[in-house]
Enzyme design. Structure first.
Site, PDB file in Angstrom:
ATOM      1  N   ASP A  81       0.824  -1.209   0.000  1.00 22.96           N
ATOM      2  CA  ASP A  81       0.000   0.000   0.000  1.00 22.96           C
ATOM      3  C   ASP A  81       0.866   1.270   0.000  1.00 22.96           C
ATOM      4  O   ASP A  81       1.867   1.346   0.720  1.00 22.96           O
ATOM      5  CB  ASP A  81      -0.854  -0.031   1.278  1.00 22.96           C
ATOM      6  CG  ASP A  81      -1.938   1.018   1.288  1.00 22.96           C
ATOM      7  OD1 ASP A  81      -2.806   0.961   0.413  1.00 22.96           O
ATOM      8  OD2 ASP A  81      -1.931   1.877   2.188  1.00 22.96           O
ATOM      9  N   GLU A 127      14.868 -15.061   0.542  1.00 20.77           N
ATOM     10  CA  GLU A 127      15.287 -16.137   1.460  1.00 20.77           C
ATOM     11  C   GLU A 127      14.294 -17.296   1.445  1.00 20.77           C
ATOM     12  O   GLU A 127      14.571 -18.370   1.938  1.00 20.77           O
ATOM     13  CB  GLU A 127      15.316 -15.621   2.911  1.00 20.77           C
ATOM     14  CG  GLU A 127      16.413 -14.661   3.231  1.00 20.77           C
ATOM     15  CD  GLU A 127      16.135 -13.989   4.596  1.00 20.77           C
ATOM     16  OE1 GLU A 127      15.325 -14.515   5.399  1.00 20.77           O
ATOM     17  OE2 GLU A 127      16.736 -12.932   4.838  1.00 20.77           O
TER      18      GLU A 127
END
Ligand code: GLC
Length: 544
Positions: free
Chosen positions: A207, A257
């Protein structure tokens, strides 16, 4: 789905308040979503994006978060979220969630701590507190206006009862902006990302991804009066600052990751595709909404231009182009494309808006626009209800409105409620099947039975069947990963191109245009006129 799903996916936005309400309290919820997910599999989308369902006082419909790692009781529990995610995986749907990093709710414990603490404290340093201007500090620190109207600063009363510092809120006063130069804020958001990634989400819609970092010194700035709420037309000192990109480079490392191709999508409401494309450089996000496309008027020349620009600017930085026509912040495109004049984003329309569009013309154009959009290479976003052809709900009574824009502009701007009304599932039952009680947080128009999903399913020519056909053919013909070639010698009012075997023709002019002879019509947004394509109609052909 192929790897790097974000390059070709169709992403369906669920606005949880208004999708499906299992509890019957009038606000949609996670169990409601779980129960209805199979209809999205049936529609043929690849991914769902959920607008915020985290703990929130709902001052801005959940874009004011008080706890980023929990579910608000009106939407359910974390266990309901896990069940929803598990159901989505069973149906082979990916799930991305909304992350709101520019500001929190004023009910967030950090902000409450900041209010209780003294100027200069560690607690205040997580937000944008400043002393006021003028002798007693009675003037706000600068002239910035909230994007929802009114000043962007609110003064606090200090613990000793005196009038004190001011805090910045680009949106409502209940949405204080974080200070992203503070490492503690950065670390907290890494933790929040990991919380949802560990739960198994496929990514985030971010956002106000162009906000976060504000220009040093917070210089005064006056936006153009008729600018879009979220973007404006000139660089604002609170949007698109270079430093914001470091945040996403950092987040990208966190996502990388994880296995399973997690992705970030930017709500970076910048005015041109070249500016938007900065958010999707190779070490930043994966996708960014193409708001330049969404805001393009129903005009062939403008559409050609924005398509050309998009297919250059995004691939230039190694990212897919994206396409979007509707979301929870803009006037539904079935209505917007028939408006006689531009209405800037966020301003909204209502009963007193002059020259309200004709619903039939709007639906016609809306269907043609989607038919054009879903052939374009790249990833596309759909907003709940557009597959039903829902128009903007224009006649909402004043006392039903909820958007902070409406209140902060004293009713002079209608805001965004008209695209947020709970969607119809079944004709002839309470709340059109949104729930069983008939309660709805925004009133549904009386004439929405005809849009209900059950009225359209299996009905040839319905908007729902049009969307299903477009999504099936898009997949079958590999359009999302194809190359667009412009067709030569098209009349000015016609947009026409080829992607692989499929030729697309959209007629935005007044006159019908002849279709090439001998071509098979794969799908058409509306009835054809013998061998001709009527105005406001788009078609996909094979063998043209
Ligand atoms: C984004 C959201 C919008 C919200 C605003 C503030 O633009 O899409 O709905 O009001 O940010 O969070």
């Amino acid at each position: 789905m192929t790897s790097q799903w974000w390059r070709s996916a169709v992403i369906y936005q669920i606005y949880p308040r208004s999708f499906a309400d299992a509890s019957g309290d009038g606000v949609g919820d996670l169990i409601g979503i779980t129960n209805r997910l199979d209809s999205l599999r049936d529609l043929g989308v690849d991914v769902v994006w959920l607008s915020p369902f985290m703990t929130s006082p709902q001052k801005d419909a959940g874009y004011d978060v008080a706890d980023y790692c929990d579910v608000d009781p009106i939407f359910g529990t974390l266990a309901d979220f896990d069940a929803m995610l598990a159901r989505a995986k069973e149906l082979d749907l990916r799930v991305i969630v909304d992350l709101v990093p520019n500001h929190s709710s004023d009910q967030h414990p950090w902000f409450q701590d900041a209010l209780a603490a003294v100027p200069g404290s560690r607690e205040r340093a997580r937000y944008m507190f400043r002393d006021g201007r003028g002798e007693g500090g009675e003037e706000p620190p600068n002239n910035w206006q909230s994007l929802f109207g009114g000043p962007a600063w609110t003064r606090v009363t200090e613990a000793d009862g005196t009038q004190g510092q001011w805090y910045l809120h680009l949106f409502d006063a209940s949405q204080p902006d974080f200070d992203w130069s503070n490492e503690e804020v950065r670390e907290e958001f890494r933790r929040i990302l990991r919380f949802w990634l560990d739960r198994g989400v496929d990514g985030f819609r971010v956002d106000v991804a162009h906000g976060l970092v504000k220009r040093d010194g917070l210089p005064d700035y006056t936006p153009p009066e008729d600018g879009d709420s979220m973007g404006g037309i000139e660089p604002a000192p609170y949007f698109g600052q270079d430093g914001v990109h470091d945040v996403y480079r950092d987040w990208r490392k966190v996502l990388d990751e994880y296995d399973g191709e997690r992705a970030l999508c930017a709500e970076a409401w910048m005015p041109t595709v070249d500016e938007i494309a900065k958010w999707v450089r190779p070490d930043e996000m994966h996708q960014a909404f193409n708001f330049a496309y969404a805001m393009t008027r129903w005009n062939a020349g403008d559409l050609r231009e924005v398509i050309i620009d998009s297919l250059r600017a995004f691939p230039d930085v190694g990212a897919p182009a994206t396409w979007v026509l509707s979301n929870h912040d803009v006037i539904r495109h079935t209505t917007r494309l028939a408006l006689p004049a531009d209405v800037p984003q966020g301003h909204g329309i209502g009963p007193k808006t002059p020259d309200l569009p004709d619903t039939a013309v709007g639906l016609h154009r809306g269907r043609a626009a989607t038919t054009l959009m879903l052939a374009l290479p790249g990833s596309a976003y759909l907003y709940q209800g557009e597959e039903l052809g829902l128009p903007e709900a224009v006649d909402l009574p004043d006392d039903a409105r909820q958007d902070p824009t409406w209140f902060r502009h004293n009713g002079e701007r209608y805001g965004r409620d008209g695209c947020r009304v709970p969607i119809p599932w079944e004709a002839g039952v309470p709340a059109y099947g949104f729930n069983r009680t008939g309660e709805t947080w925004l009133p549904q128009p009386d004439d929405w039975a005809e849009y209900a999903r059950d009225r359209q399913a299996g009905v040839e020519g319905s908007t729902l069947e049009l969307y299903r056909t477009l999504l099936r053919l898009r997949r079958e013909f590999g359009l999302a990963s194809g190359e667009l070639e412009w067709a030569e010698a098209a009349p000015d009012d016609v947009v026409t191109f080829r992607v692989g075997e499929v030729t697309v023709i959209a007629n935005l002019g007044e006159q019908a245009v002849p279709l090439p002879q001998g071509a098979d019509v794969l799908v058409s947004s509306g009835p054809l006129d013998g061998g001709a394509l009527p105005n406001d109609t788009a078609v996909w052909l094979r063998g043209a």
